[in-house]
Structures are given as structure tokens and as C-alpha cells.
Design an enzyme around this catalytic site. Sequence first.
Site, PDB file in Angstrom:
ATOM      1  N   SER A  43       0.781  -1.242   0.000  1.00  0.00           N
ATOM      2  CA  SER A  43       0.000   0.000   0.000  1.00  0.00           C
ATOM      3  C   SER A  43       0.811   1.288   0.000  1.00  0.00           C
ATOM      4  O   SER A  43       0.335   2.303  -0.486  1.00  0.00           O
ATOM      5  CB  SER A  43      -0.975   0.005   1.180  1.00  0.00           C
ATOM      6  OG  SER A  43      -0.286  -0.200   2.391  1.00  0.00           O
ATOM      7  N   ASP A 331      -3.712   8.087   7.655  1.00  0.00           N
ATOM      8  CA  ASP A 331      -4.667   7.232   8.373  1.00  0.00           C
ATOM      9  C   ASP A 331      -3.888   6.476   9.447  1.00  0.00           C
ATOM     10  O   ASP A 331      -2.739   6.832   9.733  1.00  0.00           O
ATOM     11  CB  ASP A 331      -5.450   6.323   7.396  1.00  0.00           C
ATOM     12  CG  ASP A 331      -4.586   5.309   6.659  1.00  0.00           C
ATOM     13  OD1 ASP A 331      -3.454   5.037   7.111  1.00  0.00           O
ATOM     14  OD2 ASP A 331      -5.045   4.785   5.619  1.00  0.00           O
ATOM     15  N   HIS A 334      -0.892   4.618   7.238  1.00  0.00           N
ATOM     16  CA  HIS A 334      -0.138   5.165   6.106  1.00  0.00           C
ATOM     17  C   HIS A 334       0.303   6.610   6.292  1.00  0.00           C
ATOM     18  O   HIS A 334      -0.444   7.419   6.861  1.00  0.00           O
ATOM     19  CB  HIS A 334      -0.977   5.039   4.831  1.00  0.00           C
ATOM     20  CG  HIS A 334      -1.398   3.632   4.554  1.00  0.00           C
ATOM     21  ND1 HIS A 334      -2.679   3.178   4.815  1.00  0.00           N
ATOM     22  CD2 HIS A 334      -0.702   2.573   4.090  1.00  0.00           C
ATOM     23  CE1 HIS A 334      -2.746   1.891   4.495  1.00  0.00           C
ATOM     24  NE2 HIS A 334      -1.564   1.508   4.051  1.00  0.00           N
TER      25      HIS A 334
END
Length: 356
Positions: A43, A331, A334
Amino acid sequence: MRNSALSSHHQIIINLLSCFIFLQAGIIHVESKVPAVIVFGASMVDAGNNNPLPTISKCNFSPYGRDLEGGKATGRFSNGRIVTDFISQAFGNKPLVPAYLDSSYGIEDFATGVTFASGGTGFDNKTADVSSAIPLWKEVEYFKDYKIRLATLLGKKAAIKTIKEAVYIISLGTNDFLINYFGLPDRSLHFTLKEYENFLTGIANNFIVELYRLGARKISLGGLPPLGCLPIKRTLVAGHACNEEFNTAAKSFDMKLKSLAAKLSGELQGSKVVFSDIYHIVMDVIQKPSLYGFENVKNGCCGSGRFEVSYLCHRWNPLTCKDASKYAFWDAVHPSEKLHFIIANNMMKTSLTEFV
Ligand SMILES: *[C@@H]1O[C@H](CO)[C@@H](O)[C@H](O)[C@H]1NC(C)=O
């Protein structure tokens, strides 16, 4: 006489000007030795490959991407651009590296940079299974497909050159520990932590050898962030301190990746495999937030900042911060765009100088 002196004077100015414009053009469109930035991983470096997949590891909705041009939620796990976007730009290439499975782009776009990364994936096939993400071996299959399309676009010779001179950025491993080893019983029942690290390192080895075999030469193997300082991990610790067990695991795995990079650089003729340390720059940010202009390094900007990620980070959450540039994390897992930039900048000044 006067006239011609004036005109030759003019001519000199015009020459100087065009020289200046030429230099300017040279700076902006630098004849880069790096024709493309090609990305594998999870990610941190996914730009939307998960969008069409039935996975919960997704973010193609607001407020993700709210600080991108047009506020578009592309599938980047960030409020804005990500580390590989900044790296691409620093090499004189485009400012956004598109996802291979994003149908709004074609091979002409991918020819100068592409990401095969998939949020939730890992070195371990089982990590991808759990997340319903794209397993690493399949990222490699997409890369093979890319090579064929690139040869059709550029011709065989030029495609081989691009593949050889491109910089390869690899960023994964976080999910193997967070989601898989520490999150589920199976792997931890059958492997000690050391054994699991060795298992993953073996996969990393085979993966890089495979990339080399497919033509890659300039390879950056990224390490882990301080796992125990990710907001989602702090949530469970008294006083929201960093979880030291997770940080120790990250450092220990990093040591193995670092040795692996050195070993492969020696073994794979004509290659440079560098280890890109993420841990220490992120830790520096966490320890000296004000030095970097951050006000909060413990919580993500999105929602309460303690657990929200993917679908839990949504536009209806009234707690989401106004200015993500004051937050190290976007978040609960991340980095914010600003931390992504700091990491990219640090890589350009350290490991990636090898490829400039
Ligand atoms: C992961 O799965 C692929 C496809 O089934 C397989 O070829 C590969 O050997 C697996 N990797 C490991 C380490 O088990």
C-alpha cells in the site's frame, strides 16, 4: 554601422536567451538516465491496483486523495501523492506513477513509470490471500505482460534498454508482520519470528533474482517503517507509546534485507541492489516532529486517527483533521503526503544516489 552593431548586439542577446531557454528546458526535461520508475509492493506504493478487486484493502473514495489535483481518490493510500510519485519526479520523470490496472492509463503512460503494487500484499503468498490482494508472484506476471506491451510500443531494442535503465522500487513486508505473523495464528504457530524473517528474506531473494533475469539492473529494496509506531499499533499500548516488540522485529528484518541487497549486488553481474532505509527517517520525524513542521505524529489525520484505515476512513467521519500536512500519518497505518515526500527526499539523498 551602428545599426549592424545594434543588430549583432541583439543577435547575441537572442543567442543568450535561446541558450538560457535551452538550459531551462534541459533542467526541466533532463535527459534522464532513468527512463522509468517501476514499482512493486504494497500500500505504501499502490496507486490504485486494488480498485477493481473485491478486497477491503481499498481507498478509492474520499477523503483519500483530497489533496491531489481535483481531489481525486485514485487508490493511493494517502491524502495526496506517494513516495514513488516524488521519486519519479526527482528523476526528471512524471509527477504521478500510474497503477498498471488503472484503465484510464495505457502503455504509453506506463512506458515512463508504472506501479504493480497492491495494498495488503506481502512477500508471503498467504498475506495476499488474507487481504485478497495481488500476490507478489502475480505482480511479476503483470511485469512480464508490461514488457511485451512495451516492446510493441517502443520496439524490442528500445524496450530492453528501458527495462535495463529503469529504477525498480520495492516496498513491502509490513503486512507480513502486522496482518499475518502477529495478527493470525497460522504462521506464528509454524515459524519462530527469526524463521519467518528468513522465510520472507528467501522469497525476497528469489523475487529480485527473477527481476534481474527479466532485465532489471537498478533495484532498491525498501525496509520497513517503525511498525510499533504506526498509529494503529500505538492504540493498544499504555500512553500510546510505540510498541517496542514490533519496532525490534522491523529492525531485525531490515538487517536481513540489507545483507540480502549487498549479497545480490555482488552476485548479479552488472546490477546494483541497494537497501533503502525507511525506519530511521520515519523515526527521526517521530522523535523531532517540529523540525519537520508536524504537530501530530501519533494519530492519523483521518477520523480519531487510532484505527481508521481503508473503509473505516470515510468522508462522513467528523473527526478528520483539516490540514493533513501537520500530521505524519494520514490514516492509522499510512504516511501523509508530507511524510511520503520526506521519505522520498531521504531516499534520493541516500540509497538512490547510486542511480542518478
Ligand atoms: C506462491 O504462489 C505461487 C503461485 O502458486 C508459487 O509459484 C510460489 O512458489 C509460491 N511461493 C511460495 C514461497 O510458496
